[in-house]
Design an enzyme around this catalytic site. Structure first.
Site, PDB file in Angstrom:
ATOM      1  N   ASP A   1       0.953  -1.211  -0.035  1.00 36.32           N
ATOM      2  CA  ASP A   1       0.058  -0.049  -0.078  1.00 36.32           C
ATOM      3  C   ASP A   1       0.821   1.299  -0.084  1.00 36.32           C
ATOM      4  O   ASP A   1       0.455   2.350  -0.103  1.00 36.32           O
ATOM      5  CB  ASP A   1      -0.958  -0.084   1.061  1.00 36.32           C
ATOM      6  CG  ASP A   1      -2.029   0.923   1.074  1.00 36.32           C
ATOM      7  OD1 ASP A   1      -2.613   1.010  -0.133  1.00 36.32           O
ATOM      8  OD2 ASP A   1      -2.616   1.452   1.849  1.00 36.32           O
TER       9      ASP A   1
ATOM     10  N   SER B   1      -6.752   5.254  -0.305  1.00 34.94           N
ATOM     11  CA  SER B   1      -7.052   3.943  -1.094  1.00 34.94           C
ATOM     12  C   SER B   1      -8.504   3.652  -0.793  1.00 34.94           C
ATOM     13  O   SER B   1      -9.141   3.773   0.141  1.00 34.94           O
ATOM     14  CB  SER B   1      -6.362   2.887  -0.273  1.00 34.94           C
ATOM     15  OG  SER B   1      -4.851   3.198  -0.252  1.00 34.94           O
TER      16      SER B   1
ATOM     17  N   GLN C   1      -4.867  -1.270  -7.299  1.00 34.44           N
ATOM     18  CA  GLN C   1      -5.511  -0.450  -6.458  1.00 34.44           C
ATOM     19  C   GLN C   1      -6.132   0.606  -7.218  1.00 34.44           C
ATOM     20  O   GLN C   1      -5.620   1.361  -8.102  1.00 34.44           O
ATOM     21  CB  GLN C   1      -4.400  -0.062  -5.443  1.00 34.44           C
ATOM     22  CG  GLN C   1      -5.275   0.963  -4.435  1.00 34.44           C
ATOM     23  CD  GLN C   1      -4.351   1.443  -3.407  1.00 34.44           C
ATOM     24  OE1 GLN C   1      -3.946   2.613  -3.325  1.00 34.44           O
ATOM     25  NE2 GLN C   1      -3.849   0.465  -2.389  1.00 34.44           N
TER      26      GLN C   1
END
Length: 289
Positions: free
Chosen positions: A205, A229, A279
């Site tokens: 991430d 995110s 993502q």
């Protein structure tokens, strides 16, 4: 957190019974809980409920609410299916009565089959020739924007070395790609594959949405754009170890409607493809007052 041991302490949850697990949070420079932490803690909870011989092969998740750094997070695991070859789990993360995150993940018993992979980029700069975030802070800290210097000054259990070093004051649009070498700090031996996957999920991430920002860098930056995110998916392929540097190679095919999409591959230094990541993130320009 300063090394692998500190990271493992954060990722390893307390068993509260009835497939409920509890975790605490660590500040990494954001006002909210880091998404990679919630991802990895959710995976830790799921792994505690599957047969030992089954290994994660994919996860798909949504971030629903910003997590509060001061509150514990409770992870509830639902057993969706245990078949002959695959096990599926659903994890929900809660703070107070609010669901902040959901994860679906699938585990597979080891089987033999066909094999191929996309190769690592050729002639890419090696980590020994690059500056780490700590090096950038030490060498250029007096010239960096205040927020960037503060972010780079936070102690982390991972060292990052970006291949493409961008001058924050040189406002020009860039290709939608980012390549970052990373390495764990401290002792990373004796980690089983389950824990290595949890750590890799945590790391995945970091950096990824930066590729979405680059094509609009002449006007967009971390200071004037709200970024978060929205969802996160990963696919895991091969065993690996953290003893050497690894490469996260990311590209962004599209940014539109205050959302950016990025996908990438994670390689060992010798070119073994370990995992792929995708993502979508919020990229909302701050309204001018």
């Amino acid at each position: 957190m300063k090394d692998t041991k500190d990271l493992l302490d954060i990722l390893t949850l307390s068993d509260e019974g009835n497939n409920n697990f509890s975790g605490v949070s660590k500040d990494i420079g954001s006002p909210n809980v880091f998404g990679g932490q919630v991802l990895a803690q959710s995976l830790n909870a799921a792994y505690r409920t599957v047969p030992e011989e089954r290994i994660l092969h994919s996860l798909h998740s949504y971030f629903l609410e910003a997590g509060n750094l001061e509150l514990p997070i409770i992870y509830n695991v639902q057993t969706i299916r245990d078949g002959g070859s695959f096990s599926t789990r659903r994890v929900t993360a809660h703070q107070n009565d609010k669901t902040i995150f959901i994860l679906a993940c699938s585990f597979h018993r080891k089987e033999e089959g066909y094999e191929h992979q996309m190769p690592i980029k050729k002639d890419i700069k090696q980590p020994e020739d690059l500056l780490s975030w700590e090096d950038m802070r030490d060498q250029f800290g007096d010239f960096l924007p205040k927020k960037m210097k503060a972010f780079l000054s936070i102690e982390r259990p991972i060292s990052f070395k970006p291949v493409q070093v961008v001058n924050p004051f040189d406002q020009k649009d860039l290709p939608p790609i980012i390549d970052v070498w990373f390495k764990l700090k401290g002792d990373s031996t004796d980690l089983n594959l389950q824990m290595k996957q949890q750590i890799l999920t945590y790391i995945s991430d970091y950096n990824i949405l930066t590729a979405c920002l680059y094509p609009n860098a002449s006007e967009a930056n971390f200071g004037n754009t709200q970024m978060a995110s929205l969802d996160h998916s990963m696919w895991f392929y091969r065993d690996f170890d953290f003893s050497d540097w690894m490469l996260f190679s990311v590209e962004s095919p599209n940014t539109y409607g205050a959302r950016g999409f990025a996908c990438g591959n994670i390689y060992t230094r010798d070119g073994k493809l370990v995992a792929s990541v995708a993502q979508e993130g919020l990229m909302r320009p701050h309204k001018k007052k």
